[in-house]
Design a protein around this motif. Sequence first.
Motif, PDB file in Angstrom:
ATOM      1  N   LEU A 208       0.815  -1.305  -0.069  1.00 24.07           N
ATOM      2  CA  LEU A 208       0.129  -0.013   0.114  1.00 24.07           C
ATOM      3  C   LEU A 208       0.992   1.199  -0.026  1.00 24.07           C
ATOM      4  N   PRO A 209       0.753   2.207  -0.818  1.00 24.96           N
ATOM      5  CA  PRO A 209       1.457   3.450  -0.863  1.00 24.96           C
ATOM      6  C   PRO A 209       1.052   4.031   0.422  1.00 24.96           C
ATOM      7  N   CYS A 210       1.986   4.931   0.969  1.00 29.38           N
ATOM      8  CA  CYS A 210       1.760   5.471   2.225  1.00 29.38           C
ATOM      9  C   CYS A 210       2.466   6.956   2.284  1.00 29.38           C
ATOM     10  N   GLY A 211       1.737   7.860   2.786  1.00 30.18           N
ATOM     11  CA  GLY A 211       2.453   9.329   3.116  1.00 30.18           C
ATOM     12  C   GLY A 211       2.401   9.721   4.311  1.00 30.18           C
ATOM     13  N   LEU A 212       3.153  10.550   4.848  1.00 31.67           N
ATOM     14  CA  LEU A 212       3.101  11.221   6.259  1.00 31.67           C
ATOM     15  C   LEU A 212       2.319  12.495   5.935  1.00 31.67           C
ATOM     16  N   THR A 213       1.429  12.876   6.683  1.00 29.52           N
ATOM     17  CA  THR A 213       0.531  13.827   6.552  1.00 29.52           C
ATOM     18  C   THR A 213       1.325  15.180   6.860  1.00 29.52           C
ATOM     19  N   SER A 214       0.825  16.173   6.226  1.00 29.84           N
ATOM     20  CA  SER A 214       1.336  17.695   6.818  1.00 29.84           C
ATOM     21  C   SER A 214      -0.048  18.245   7.205  1.00 29.84           C
ATOM     22  N   MET A 215      -0.127  18.147   8.692  1.00 28.05           N
ATOM     23  CA  MET A 215      -1.326  18.833   9.216  1.00 28.05           C
ATOM     24  C   MET A 215      -1.868  20.135   9.029  1.00 28.05           C
ATOM     25  N   SER A 216      -0.814  20.924   8.992  1.00 29.45           N
ATOM     26  CA  SER A 216      -1.091  22.575   8.694  1.00 29.45           C
ATOM     27  C   SER A 216      -1.763  22.719   7.214  1.00 29.45           C
ATOM     28  N   THR A 217      -1.900  21.858   6.462  1.00 24.72           N
ATOM     29  CA  THR A 217      -2.522  21.786   5.060  1.00 24.72           C
ATOM     30  C   THR A 217      -3.854  22.062   5.600  1.00 24.72           C
ATOM     31  N   THR A 218      -4.341  21.078   6.454  1.00 27.36           N
ATOM     32  CA  THR A 218      -5.705  21.176   6.993  1.00 27.36           C
ATOM     33  C   THR A 218      -5.979  22.180   7.968  1.00 27.36           C
ATOM     34  N   THR A 219      -5.181  22.252   9.164  1.00 24.87           N
ATOM     35  CA  THR A 219      -5.628  23.138  10.287  1.00 24.87           C
ATOM     36  C   THR A 219      -5.187  24.584  10.083  1.00 24.87           C
ATOM     37  N   ALA A 220      -4.188  24.826   9.235  1.00 18.48           N
ATOM     38  CA  ALA A 220      -3.737  26.215   8.979  1.00 18.48           C
ATOM     39  C   ALA A 220      -4.221  26.859   7.627  1.00 18.48           C
ATOM     40  N   TYR A 221      -4.338  25.776   6.485  1.00 20.63           N
ATOM     41  CA  TYR A 221      -4.540  26.542   5.413  1.00 20.63           C
ATOM     42  C   TYR A 221      -6.245  26.165   4.726  1.00 20.63           C
ATOM     43  N   GLY A 222      -6.610  25.249   5.677  1.00 19.89           N
ATOM     44  CA  GLY A 222      -8.140  24.707   5.361  1.00 19.89           C
ATOM     45  C   GLY A 222      -8.304  23.929   4.363  1.00 19.89           C
TER      46      GLY A 222
END
Length: 357
Positions: free
Chosen positions: A79-93
């Motif tokens: 399964l391809p996996c990635g480590l998320t960048s949470m600021s894309t959601t929490t800071a940038y929406g």
Amino acid sequence: MSTTYSAEQSERPGRIMSGEMAEQPAVLRRILDRGAPQIHEVADRIAARAPRFVLLTARGTSDNAALYAKYLLEIRLGLPCGLTSMSTTTAYGARARLQDVLVITVSQSGGSPDLVDSTRAARDAGAITLAVTNNPDSPLAAVSEYHLDILAGPEKALPATKTYTASLLSLYLLVAGMAGADGREAARELPERAGEILARQDEVRRLASRYRFAERMVITSRGYGYPTAKEAALKLMETSYIPALSYSGADLLHGPLAMVDNISPVIAVVTDGKGGQALQPVLDRLRGRGADLVVVGPSAQVAAASAGFVLPTEGIAEEVQPVLEILPLQLLAYEVTIARGQDPDAPRALAKVTETH
């Protein structure tokens, strides 16, 4: 497992971290005996939904556990996996399209707001969400569709030790279950081997004397050992305040090798398997530069280094060796910190639950 301290022990620096490190064999056994059935059930339910991709969300020590899961998921399940960048959601929406994507959030406390918010957003976006925590009553567990309790018991020392190895074993059992296997067989010797390693603290204390006055350190590995290198560097930095740089062996050759000389301490985590084989050219280059090389790994690799710690990994599958690899490095961080006159229980400027947003 309970630990009783004398009055003198209850005042000594590092007593909490020391006690929690000592609990790890019992925690690993508890997961195998009590946690494995629930982990396998969750694994079956997730596998039945056939996720097409995996995103891993975490911070700090849990981020290193998530990186370990990335190796497992890509190697064992393809399964391809990635480590998320949470600021894309929490800071940038930003709102990603996450239908049929498995989002695994790893957190000791399950209380950091950015982890909770990003997991909630992922679920709203159609993701299959799984929280892996040491707190089933946490906000993170509440917003996730599935939850795994790593059963480590209360962890009071600021440096995470038992929750890290508990996360590794829980994630291993999850991935094994998703592959249709019972991972307990490959992991059954881990509690006993962990006890053997932790009983060798005097050996680590002698090793720590090399680093009492170190100004920086480099820690390297490849494959399944790379998360161990990152976690060891974090432990050294947060307890002893020594700048510790962690690199994949491949990345070390792409530039950072230039800073290594005969007075620069280098710790190599050599997994007994394909990861260790891939690291061999890096070890040869480090020896060629006259590096002060310490190896944590098989006896043959330790014998060829300046010093080291032989891991009892005979007969242990490569993918579960990280549960053992980190133990002498936790002890090393503890012993170096004590030798430098600091208290590993209370690193400056840190809190157990980090309130990032």
